[in-house]
Enzyme design. Structure first.
Site, PDB file in Angstrom:
ATOM      1  N   ASP A  63       0.880  -1.172   0.000  1.00 43.31           N
ATOM      2  CA  ASP A  63       0.000   0.000   0.000  1.00 43.31           C
ATOM      3  C   ASP A  63       0.915   1.218   0.000  1.00 43.31           C
ATOM      4  O   ASP A  63       1.517   1.547   1.032  1.00 43.31           O
ATOM      5  CB  ASP A  63      -0.895  -0.006   1.237  1.00 43.31           C
ATOM      6  CG  ASP A  63      -1.826   1.188   1.315  1.00 43.31           C
ATOM      7  OD1 ASP A  63      -1.707   2.090   0.448  1.00 43.31           O
ATOM      8  OD2 ASP A  63      -2.653   1.241   2.237  1.00 43.31           O
ATOM      9  N   SER A 146      -0.873  12.739 -15.624  1.00 46.59           N
ATOM     10  CA  SER A 146      -2.144  12.940 -16.319  1.00 46.59           C
ATOM     11  C   SER A 146      -2.134  14.321 -16.956  1.00 46.59           C
ATOM     12  O   SER A 146      -1.413  15.220 -16.484  1.00 46.59           O
ATOM     13  CB  SER A 146      -3.313  12.848 -15.333  1.00 46.59           C
ATOM     14  OG  SER A 146      -4.511  13.340 -15.902  1.00 46.59           O
ATOM     15  N   TYR A 161      -7.436  15.284  -6.989  1.00 42.89           N
ATOM     16  CA  TYR A 161      -6.712  14.458  -7.969  1.00 42.89           C
ATOM     17  C   TYR A 161      -5.792  15.319  -8.832  1.00 42.89           C
ATOM     18  O   TYR A 161      -4.595  15.038  -8.965  1.00 42.89           O
ATOM     19  CB  TYR A 161      -7.710  13.701  -8.849  1.00 42.89           C
ATOM     20  CG  TYR A 161      -7.059  12.811  -9.889  1.00 42.89           C
ATOM     21  CD1 TYR A 161      -6.606  11.544  -9.552  1.00 42.89           C
ATOM     22  CD2 TYR A 161      -6.900  13.247 -11.203  1.00 42.89           C
ATOM     23  CE1 TYR A 161      -6.010  10.720 -10.499  1.00 42.89           C
ATOM     24  CE2 TYR A 161      -6.302  12.433 -12.160  1.00 42.89           C
ATOM     25  CZ  TYR A 161      -5.864  11.168 -11.798  1.00 42.89           C
ATOM     26  OH  TYR A 161      -5.266  10.364 -12.737  1.00 42.89           O
ATOM     27  N   LYS A 165      -1.530  15.639  -9.189  1.00 40.49           N
ATOM     28  CA  LYS A 165      -0.828  15.433 -10.457  1.00 40.49           C
ATOM     29  C   LYS A 165       0.061  16.644 -10.793  1.00 40.49           C
ATOM     30  O   LYS A 165       1.136  16.488 -11.361  1.00 40.49           O
ATOM     31  CB  LYS A 165      -1.829  15.155 -11.579  1.00 40.49           C
ATOM     32  CG  LYS A 165      -2.556  13.822 -11.434  1.00 40.49           C
ATOM     33  CD  LYS A 165      -1.578  12.661 -11.383  1.00 40.49           C
ATOM     34  CE  LYS A 165      -2.272  11.320 -11.366  1.00 40.49           C
ATOM     35  NZ  LYS A 165      -1.310  10.192 -11.363  1.00 40.49           N
TER      36      LYS A 165
END
Length: 254
Positions: A63, A146, A161, A165
């Site tokens: 993890d 991304s 998110y 990035k």
């Protein structure tokens, strides 16, 4: 790819999607690959499905959002292999909601995204570079980013998110500079930013129930296309550092 034959690679988030495609590509190319994921049994299934390959696949439960799990994992890698040559930071998650989400579990979800997408990548990188340096050979570290790490389309920032990035892109460049300042000329660092990729992520996050319908309506690339972009970076000469590579599906409007 011949120069990487027999080398050792590590891929995080290797149980599905982009990570799975990269693991498969490495194994078929003669690179021995350690796949890391919370669902390590999924990586074992990949090896069984592929059968005999020039490169071996090793699965290990990890993890990346848990520092102790990261340390234990790289200790195991060091004991088994001694060093590595390639590391791919691919593990990433998102959740359905906003930064200002008032639900009780929102804070936990926000922290989980940050710790998986960014903090986890930082700690995995620290361990990976240490083991690359032990090899006294050429090394390559690729951060799977991304396009929302470059530009955020209005209304599609998907809460934290996109910020993770952006941070990952900055981290890639800072790491590249630190390696130069430390006198390391053998380890290269790259930031690979795909556009929309057909993976399980949107379904897992609860954004959609029918992924097939969503991808039918959206221009997208497949996980295998991202793996091919990774192979492009690997094929470049040792003296060439592709610091940023962006790939988009034809017709994407972002």
């Amino acid at each position: 790819m011949e120069k990487w034959t027999g080398k050792i690679a590590v891929v995080t988030g290797a149980s599905a999607g982009i990570g799975k495609a990269i693991v498969e590509y490495f194994a078929k190319s003669g690179i021995h690959v350690v796949g890391l994921a919370r669902r390590s049994e999924k990586i074992e299934e990949i090896g069984k499905q592929l059968g005999e390959t020039p490169g071996k696949i090793y699965a290990h439960k990890c993890d990346v959002s848990d520092l102790e799990s990261v340390k234990e994992t790289f200790k195991w890698i060091e004991e088994k292999f001694g060093f590595i040559h390639i590391h791919i930071n691919n593990a990433a998650i998102l959740f359905y909601g906003t930064i200002l989400d008032k639900r009780e579990n929102a804070t936990e979800k926000i922290n989980s995204v940050i710790n998986t997408n960014f903090t986890g990548a930082v700690h995995c990188t620290r361990e990976a570079v240490r083991l690359m340096e032990k090899s006294d050979d050429y090394g390559l570290l690729i951060n799977i980013n991304s396009i929302v790490g470059d530009s955020i389309p209005f209304g599609h920032g998907v809460n934290v998110y996109a910020p993770t990035k952006y941070a990952l892109k900055a981290f890639t460049e800072v790491l590249r500079q630190e390696l130069i300042l430390s006198g390391n000329t053998k380890i290269r660092v790259a930031n690979l930013s795909p556009g929309v990729v057909e993976t399980e992520m949107a379904v897992a996050a609860g954004f959609v129930e029918d992924a097939a319908a969503m991808y039918q309506a959206l221009p997208h690339v497949k996980s295998e296309d991202v793996a091919e972009a990774v192979s492009f970076i690997l094929r470049t000469p040792y003296n060439v550092n592709i610091t940023q590579l962006t790939i988009k599906p034809v017709g994407e409007k972002v």
